[in-house]
Structures are given as structure tokens and as C-alpha cells.
Design a protein around this motif. Sequence first.
Motif, PDB file in Angstrom:
ATOM      1  N   ALA A 100       0.727  -1.702  -0.154  1.00  0.00           N
ATOM      2  CA  ALA A 100      -0.107  -0.150   0.032  1.00  0.00           C
ATOM      3  C   ALA A 100       0.843   1.256   0.334  1.00  0.00           C
ATOM      4  O   ALA A 100       0.174   2.175  -0.047  1.00  0.00           O
ATOM      5  CB  ALA A 100      -1.383  -0.142   1.238  1.00  0.00           C
ATOM      6  N   ALA A 101       2.525   1.051   0.181  1.00  0.00           N
ATOM      7  CA  ALA A 101       2.959   2.394   0.208  1.00  0.00           C
ATOM      8  C   ALA A 101       2.961   2.905  -1.152  1.00  0.00           C
ATOM      9  O   ALA A 101       3.623   2.387  -1.772  1.00  0.00           O
ATOM     10  CB  ALA A 101       4.240   1.475   0.579  1.00  0.00           C
TER      11      ALA A 101
ATOM     12  N   SER B  10      21.256 -15.869 -10.458  1.00  0.00           N
ATOM     13  CA  SER B  10      20.029 -16.936  -9.723  1.00  0.00           C
ATOM     14  C   SER B  10      19.810 -16.206  -8.404  1.00  0.00           C
ATOM     15  O   SER B  10      19.641 -16.223  -6.865  1.00  0.00           O
ATOM     16  CB  SER B  10      20.600 -18.112  -8.881  1.00  0.00           C
ATOM     17  OG  SER B  10      22.322 -17.977  -8.197  1.00  0.00           O
ATOM     18  N   ARG B  11      20.861 -14.553  -8.179  1.00  0.00           N
ATOM     19  CA  ARG B  11      20.638 -13.642  -7.172  1.00  0.00           C
ATOM     20  C   ARG B  11      19.477 -12.959  -6.892  1.00  0.00           C
ATOM     21  O   ARG B  11      19.117 -12.442  -7.473  1.00  0.00           O
ATOM     22  CB  ARG B  11      22.226 -12.997  -6.897  1.00  0.00           C
ATOM     23  CG  ARG B  11      22.269 -11.875  -5.821  1.00  0.00           C
ATOM     24  CD  ARG B  11      23.127 -10.770  -5.990  1.00  0.00           C
ATOM     25  NE  ARG B  11      23.005 -10.061  -7.574  1.00  0.00           N
ATOM     26  CZ  ARG B  11      23.288  -9.637  -7.987  1.00  0.00           C
ATOM     27  NH1 ARG B  11      25.094  -8.843  -7.117  1.00  0.00           N
ATOM     28  NH2 ARG B  11      22.845  -8.795  -9.053  1.00  0.00           N
ATOM     29  N   GLY B  12      18.487 -13.156  -5.512  1.00  0.00           N
ATOM     30  CA  GLY B  12      17.962 -12.734  -5.598  1.00  0.00           C
ATOM     31  C   GLY B  12      16.351 -12.443  -5.802  1.00  0.00           C
ATOM     32  O   GLY B  12      16.443 -13.773  -7.392  1.00  0.00           O
ATOM     33  N   PRO B  13      15.576 -12.111  -6.500  1.00  0.00           N
ATOM     34  CA  PRO B  13      14.255 -12.028  -7.236  1.00  0.00           C
ATOM     35  C   PRO B  13      14.925 -11.282  -8.313  1.00  0.00           C
ATOM     36  O   PRO B  13      15.579 -10.821  -9.009  1.00  0.00           O
ATOM     37  CB  PRO B  13      13.316 -11.139  -6.447  1.00  0.00           C
ATOM     38  CG  PRO B  13      13.891  -9.850  -5.564  1.00  0.00           C
ATOM     39  CD  PRO B  13      14.393 -10.784  -4.802  1.00  0.00           C
ATOM     40  N   VAL B  14      13.827 -11.259  -9.843  1.00  0.00           N
ATOM     41  CA  VAL B  14      14.179 -11.287 -11.086  1.00  0.00           C
ATOM     42  C   VAL B  14      12.909 -10.590 -11.474  1.00  0.00           C
ATOM     43  O   VAL B  14      12.362 -10.617 -11.552  1.00  0.00           O
ATOM     44  CB  VAL B  14      14.384 -12.453 -11.637  1.00  0.00           C
ATOM     45  CG1 VAL B  14      14.553 -11.679 -13.274  1.00  0.00           C
ATOM     46  CG2 VAL B  14      16.031 -13.156 -11.425  1.00  0.00           C
ATOM     47  N   HIS B  15      13.737  -9.055 -11.961  1.00  0.00           N
ATOM     48  CA  HIS B  15      12.386  -7.824 -12.638  1.00  0.00           C
ATOM     49  C   HIS B  15      13.246  -7.649 -13.683  1.00  0.00           C
ATOM     50  O   HIS B  15      14.962  -8.037 -14.621  1.00  0.00           O
ATOM     51  CB  HIS B  15      12.258  -6.558 -11.478  1.00  0.00           C
ATOM     52  CG  HIS B  15      11.767  -7.055 -10.479  1.00  0.00           C
ATOM     53  ND1 HIS B  15      11.054  -7.619  -9.786  1.00  0.00           N
ATOM     54  CD2 HIS B  15      12.478  -7.129  -9.059  1.00  0.00           C
ATOM     55  CE1 HIS B  15      10.262  -7.634  -8.444  1.00  0.00           C
ATOM     56  NE2 HIS B  15      11.620  -7.056  -8.009  1.00  0.00           N
ATOM     57  N   THR B  16      12.450  -7.539 -14.732  1.00  0.00           N
ATOM     58  CA  THR B  16      12.496  -7.505 -16.267  1.00  0.00           C
ATOM     59  C   THR B  16      12.379  -5.265 -16.091  1.00  0.00           C
ATOM     60  O   THR B  16      11.007  -4.908 -15.695  1.00  0.00           O
ATOM     61  CB  THR B  16      11.329  -8.067 -16.593  1.00  0.00           C
ATOM     62  OG1 THR B  16      11.622  -8.827 -17.106  1.00  0.00           O
ATOM     63  CG2 THR B  16      11.680  -7.285 -18.497  1.00  0.00           C
ATOM     64  N   ILE B  17      13.175  -4.851 -17.270  1.00  0.00           N
ATOM     65  CA  ILE B  17      12.747  -3.744 -17.605  1.00  0.00           C
ATOM     66  C   ILE B  17      12.803  -4.045 -19.389  1.00  0.00           C
ATOM     67  O   ILE B  17      13.507  -4.544 -19.574  1.00  0.00           O
ATOM     68  CB  ILE B  17      13.610  -3.091 -17.408  1.00  0.00           C
ATOM     69  CG1 ILE B  17      13.998  -2.433 -15.895  1.00  0.00           C
ATOM     70  CG2 ILE B  17      13.637  -1.532 -17.729  1.00  0.00           C
ATOM     71  CD1 ILE B  17      13.104  -1.487 -15.175  1.00  0.00           C
ATOM     72  N   ALA B  18      11.693  -3.360 -19.579  1.00  0.00           N
ATOM     73  CA  ALA B  18      11.847  -3.648 -21.433  1.00  0.00           C
ATOM     74  C   ALA B  18      12.521  -2.456 -22.280  1.00  0.00           C
ATOM     75  O   ALA B  18      11.904  -0.840 -21.650  1.00  0.00           O
ATOM     76  CB  ALA B  18      10.859  -3.438 -21.666  1.00  0.00           C
ATOM     77  N   LEU B  19      12.842  -2.304 -23.316  1.00  0.00           N
ATOM     78  CA  LEU B  19      12.993  -1.718 -24.398  1.00  0.00           C
ATOM     79  C   LEU B  19      12.066  -2.255 -25.052  1.00  0.00           C
ATOM     80  O   LEU B  19      12.083  -3.022 -25.905  1.00  0.00           O
ATOM     81  CB  LEU B  19      14.466  -1.388 -24.616  1.00  0.00           C
ATOM     82  CG  LEU B  19      14.897  -0.849 -26.013  1.00  0.00           C
ATOM     83  CD1 LEU B  19      14.080  -1.118 -27.398  1.00  0.00           C
ATOM     84  CD2 LEU B  19      14.777   0.962 -25.136  1.00  0.00           C
TER      85      LEU B  19
ATOM     86  N   PRO C 140      11.256  -1.149  -0.812  1.00  0.00           N
ATOM     87  CA  PRO C 140      10.688  -2.615   0.476  1.00  0.00           C
ATOM     88  C   PRO C 140      10.538  -3.463  -0.515  1.00  0.00           C
ATOM     89  O   PRO C 140       9.896  -3.522  -1.511  1.00  0.00           O
ATOM     90  CB  PRO C 140      10.131  -1.945   1.132  1.00  0.00           C
ATOM     91  CG  PRO C 140       9.193  -1.324   0.632  1.00  0.00           C
ATOM     92  CD  PRO C 140       9.878  -0.432  -0.056  1.00  0.00           C
ATOM     93  N   SER C 141      11.318  -4.357  -0.599  1.00  0.00           N
ATOM     94  CA  SER C 141      11.560  -6.166  -1.672  1.00  0.00           C
ATOM     95  C   SER C 141       9.869  -6.120  -1.566  1.00  0.00           C
ATOM     96  O   SER C 141       9.416  -6.230  -2.722  1.00  0.00           O
ATOM     97  CB  SER C 141      11.551  -7.536  -0.692  1.00  0.00           C
ATOM     98  OG  SER C 141      11.369  -7.520   0.488  1.00  0.00           O
ATOM     99  N   LYS C 142       8.123  -5.584  -0.587  1.00  0.00           N
ATOM    100  CA  LYS C 142       7.234  -6.735  -1.028  1.00  0.00           C
ATOM    101  C   LYS C 142       6.635  -4.722  -1.408  1.00  0.00           C
ATOM    102  O   LYS C 142       5.204  -5.364  -2.012  1.00  0.00           O
ATOM    103  CB  LYS C 142       6.468  -7.106   0.394  1.00  0.00           C
ATOM    104  CG  LYS C 142       7.248  -7.915   0.748  1.00  0.00           C
ATOM    105  CD  LYS C 142       6.204  -8.895   2.042  1.00  0.00           C
ATOM    106  CE  LYS C 142       6.887  -9.909   2.840  1.00  0.00           C
ATOM    107  NZ  LYS C 142       5.718 -10.259   3.255  1.00  0.00           N
ATOM    108  N   GLY C 143       7.406  -4.496  -1.797  1.00  0.00           N
ATOM    109  CA  GLY C 143       6.683  -2.816  -2.732  1.00  0.00           C
ATOM    110  C   GLY C 143       7.175  -2.287  -3.785  1.00  0.00           C
ATOM    111  O   GLY C 143       6.809  -1.718  -4.612  1.00  0.00           O
ATOM    112  N   ARG C 144       7.745  -3.420  -4.256  1.00  0.00           N
ATOM    113  CA  ARG C 144       8.250  -3.249  -5.824  1.00  0.00           C
ATOM    114  C   ARG C 144       7.476  -3.394  -6.403  1.00  0.00           C
ATOM    115  O   ARG C 144       7.585  -4.528  -7.950  1.00  0.00           O
ATOM    116  CB  ARG C 144      10.303  -4.079  -6.031  1.00  0.00           C
ATOM    117  CG  ARG C 144      10.739  -3.599  -5.453  1.00  0.00           C
ATOM    118  CD  ARG C 144      12.353  -4.057  -5.067  1.00  0.00           C
ATOM    119  NE  ARG C 144      13.481  -4.283  -4.579  1.00  0.00           N
ATOM    120  CZ  ARG C 144      13.644  -4.914  -3.113  1.00  0.00           C
ATOM    121  NH1 ARG C 144      13.497  -6.498  -3.719  1.00  0.00           N
ATOM    122  NH2 ARG C 144      14.919  -4.115  -2.479  1.00  0.00           N
TER     123      ARG C 144
END
Length: 754
Positions: A342-343, A395-404, A694-698
Amino acid sequence: MEPLRSSDPARIAEHRLLGRLGAGGMGVVYLARTPGGALVALKVLLAEYAEEPGFKERFRREVEVARRVDSPWVVPLVDADPDAEAPWLATAFVPGPSLAEAVSSYGPLSERGLRVLGVRLAEALGEVHRAGLVHRDLKPGNVLIGHDGPRLIDFGIARAPEDRTLTATGMVVGTPGYLSPEQAEGRGGDGIGPASDVFSLGCVLAFAATGRAPFGSGALDALLYRAVHDPADLEGVPTGLLDLLGRCLEKDPARRPDAGELARELTADAAVQSEGPGEAAPQDEGASAWLPEAVSRLIAERSAAALALPDIEHTLAPTETPAEPPTATGSPAEPETRETSAAAEPRDSRPAGRRRFLLLAGGAVALAAGGGGAWWAAARDGGSGGKGPAATASSRGPVHTIALHGDLSGPYRATGRAQERGLRLAVEEFNARGDAPFTVKVKAVDDGGDPAASARVAKDLTGDPTVLAVVGPTTDDTGQAALATYDAGLLPVVGLSPGTTNLTIQGFRSFLHARLLDAVLPIFASNYLLGTARSRKVGIVVDRPAGAYGTNLASSLSNTLANVPHPSVPEVVSAMRRDFGTAVDGVLSAGADSVFFAGLPDRGALIAATLRERAFQGARVSGPALLDDQFLTQAQEAAEGWVMVAPVIDATRKPEARKFAAAYRERFEEAPPRYAAEAYDVTSMLLEALAALPSKGRTRQNLLASVREGKYEGITKNIAFQENGMMAIDGSGAYVWRVDQGGFVYDGPAPLTA
């Protein structure tokens, strides 16, 4: 629909709140259930505004206006309390897109659809006018599309013609591009009557028929001028409607049909009847037969999502964790796999009463993801050439994608590929950090410069829940085709190379314009002309084939010079002419000692050759479009000495960017081209903002809010955004380039003063 925040009430009066439809500086619009279980859009003003003198009275007037209009094609007022501590009003909820969203995303309506739309909006206006009122702000965003017909909304500025509270002479009220000439000229009092609404309806129907506004796009003053002086652009309007729309768009109000006459003429098509909502004509195949199939599906998705919402016994406001929205490809009741918080929820910068209804429970995104089909645009998760490592997930931590999202194979592929490589370099540097809290993956998707493909790319990326932000698209046209879809998914999109004002003024919540607009650059060009070049009179040559780009540049420069004041001489060159001799001779004979060209590279070469033939020695200046190898190739020696004011740097010559330039050369074995450093900057900005959450706020929403509210000090410029998503002007962002010995040479920041 956004979830409720912990600070939101569970109820307003007896209405149970379900979620947020939008928010603006003056209040919030909620989706709510009445005590009887009906869905309503409930607008609440912030209490502090209610304390301002006259504000509550204006809100009470809006409620009274809404109560006076009784039409099946006007969204009805359900309940209101203008005297509450935080005044509110509730209107029936329509689970459909606005006309602006429907046409922008799925194309123009058929003649049958135009007649249905026109008849029912004319009937709505007839009721407004019979109530002694004028709507004053009829535009595609104020028309909601239901399966059985359109609904007119927003009576916030509706007034009786004699009511002068908002119509003092000289004040322009409404939305440029859809204003009547009498509104554009700021006529007060009785000067704005029912005929003004008919003109606006003509503009709306022209938009629905062609997908573009009949007076174009660009700077606001240019839109107002065209409404008063220029003929409407009706190319593409069905032949059977040309005469009628032409009469609606007459400059003289007395020559326009009234709403009743307009409705009668539109019903000349026997298939169009004036039944109420839900009462399809006997010859109809269905109530929604007037709509494109894709729009009908979208309305069905949103209606189904509305039916799946909790009943009034289960709609509690969240305390710590908001309700999860659905996945992009799942059913409305299916939870999304990514985490939310919610943040830092984003605020809709548009006034609450002017919002476009947001998607319900992800229905629009589900439709977009499911309708991709087979298309040629290629998605590339690997590298983009060069000898460095590809930006792949570890494999380090979660994976997020930035798109072009860019043109990687079409006419603007050089710009698209430069942006892709700049993005990849920023991602690779982030992934190489020992303290990186997550891994970033790159998804580069090619639209080939084709608007239709761009729309499909946007659906694909919006439907991928791992994609948290997009850099692109490359051009104005591909941006226009994609942004409504990105906006529906609230997916942050950062544009670097599109320059039209139109992308900003449409109010897309998730679009951030990370460059100075074309209409702003002439302010810096005027400083160069008056200061560096010491011009005494500026000749402004407007080339018609350049369309809105040329008009934006020319009108902005003309206004800037007029405000100084400083003399200028305008000349317009028709698209039918390739000879610039007449225009050049016109400005030179009028005493111009400098020339500003508002046009594109191929025709820029023609005027450059003409000026060379005339042995002209004064300053020759243009905008960013001439910063193109085509201009050099075609103009050859005539290009020497030309100056361009553009929103892009040479990373090899800007001290702050030299480290980037060295890394780029090492990675891709060439010097960084234009727009590579800019893409590196905005990608780094996105990653910095994402890492701070925060990790849950990404989430997309939180990332958008963080970037909107923050300020990033980049290697190209400082980046911050205004409420409307436009880049804040803080002295950086415009740069001077000149042609020297057959090449473009970077001369640094454009002058801030003359």
C-alpha cells in the motif's frame, strides 16, 4: 481499479467503498456500492478545499446541474451531499472505456457506429440545452462507452449562458482541440451558447471517425488559433457524414444545426433508432453492433469484472495489505502472483471529476494479453551486439524485467538501437554490483516503427507481470498507439525521443516524458538567435509536410519572440511545393537576417540549398529533426553552419558522461550514438528508484509513484517530473549542435538567456 489505502474510510454515508478509480489534487474517486447494492463512482473532495471561499458553492452547483439533466445518455446522479465536511457526489458506474480510449486503442468507428454515437450524444445535449445549460467541455474523454450506447459525463463547468461565474470575457474554459471558436476566443456571457456544444460534438465525431482531432495537436495556443481560423481536417470521415459534420464545425454559431436537427439528420440511416439503454432496435444484431468487436469484448470483460466484485457485506477497507489485483492473463477473481504494497501508491494528477475510468480488476489487461495473436515484432532477451555479457538473469535474489520498446529495424532503428544499448549497459552495471538487491532482466521488443505493431507490443509488455517499467517507444506515432494500453495497466513508460505535446496533454498517468518537448525547444532557440547570433529580425519558415512538429516549433518560437518583443517574419511552404525560393525571398526581402526552419530533414536540405544559392550569411537554425544524417547527405555543402537545438547530448564531449562513453566503447566497440546516454540515464533512474523500495513494494504502481516524486541527477541532465508527467525545466535538457566539415558537432547546453 486500485485497492483502498489504509487511510481510506470503509464507508461514505451509507456507501461501502470497494476501491479507488482515480485521484487528483482536489480529491478521490472511489468505486462504491449503494445500500441497495448498485455500483457507483463516488467523487469526494478533500476537506481542506471545502473550506475555501466559494468552493463548496461551486461543487453544489455541479450537483444541481447534474440533477437538472434527465437523459438515458447522461450518466445519472445517484446521491450527493455538497454540505458534508468533505463534499461528495455519486453517479452511476459505467464499466466501459472512454471514447478516447476506445478509438485510440482499437481504431475509428464505422459510419453506423458514428451515427449511433452522434444521435445519442445529440439527444443528451438536447436535454442539457432544454435544462437551460451548456456543457462546455464535450470531448472524447468525457464520453463513456457502454454496450448499449454512449454516456455523457462531467458537468463540472456546465453553466447557463447568462452565468458569468466562469465565463468572463477573455477566459478560456474547456479542453483545447474540442473548443468552439467562441470558447477559444474567450467570449464571455451570452457569447457561448448551445451552438458551442454542437461544434464540440462535431469535433468528437470527427475524432471517432478518423482517430485524430480535427484541428490537430500541438501547442495550446496553436489549437486555439486553428479552431478560430483554420478549416477542420475531415479527411477520412465517411462521405455520408461530411456535409453534416462540416456544418457542425462552421465558425459562425448561427450556421450550425441545433442538437435536435443534428439527431434527426443522423437518423436518416434507418438502422439508427433512439431507444433507451438496453433497448436495441429490431433490426440490430445486438445492442453493441455499433461498436468494433474488440471494444465490445473490452466492455464485456469489464462488466464481468464488475459482477465479480465483493458484495456489500465483504467490502472492507484494507488495514495493512491491500487486495491483490488479478494477473494479466487470469480471470478477474484470480490473484496476481507478484507482491504489492500500500505504500507510495501513485496519485492520478487529473482532477477527480475529469478522470477516465480505470480498468476494473484488470479486465482490460486480460483482454490485451489474450489478443496478441501472431505478430512480427521480435522480442530479444539476449544482447544487442558488442563483446560484453548479455543482460541475463542470475540466481541472486528476485528477478525483475525492464523492457525496451523501440524501432529496432525500421526507419528510426538507429535511435531505437542506441536506446536499447544504453539501457542494457545500465542494467549490466546494476547486475554487476555486489550489493544489488535483485537481478534485472532486459526484454527488448521491436515495433519496426509501425504504430499497429507498437500497439501489439504494448499489449504484450503490459500482459507480462515481470515487466515493471518500459523505456520507449521511439516515435510520436508509435507512442500514441501504445500509451493507452500502458496506462490501462499502470505500467511506467519513460519516453526519450517522442517530442509532441499531445502525448502529455492526453493525461496518461503512467507516461513520463524524459525530454524537453518540441514546443519548449524554441525558447532556447530564440535565446541562441537573439544572443549568440545577435539577430535583429528572425525569418520563420514553416513547412506544411512537417505537420504538428513544424507547427509546434513555429508557433512556439513566434510566441516567444512576440513576448520579448522581437520582430519576426513568417512564411509557410505548401506540401505541394519543393521550391523554397519564394519563401526564402519573402523573409529576406522583409529584412530577416536569420532563418529558423520548422521542418524535416529531406525538405531541410531544399531550403539549405536555396539559402546557399542566395549567398545568405546569417544564422540558420532548426529543431531536433534536422539532427539526422539524411540532412547531411542531401544538403552536402549547403548544410555547413546550420545549427540545431535538440534534447540530446554527445556523450563523448560532455564531461559528466565520459565514464559512460568509455564503458560504452568498451562494451560495443564504438562511440555512443545519440540517445544512448539518455537511455542509460533513465534506466539508472528506474533501477535506483526500484532498489529503494522495500522488497514487497517493488510493483509497477509504487515504482511509478517513486519516480514521479523523485529527482535524479544523471550524466545527461537532472531529471524530475511535473504532475502531468512532463519533464521539469530546471535549466538543463536543451543542447546546441552545428554542422562543421560535413558532420554534427556538439556545442554544449543551449543558452538559458539571450
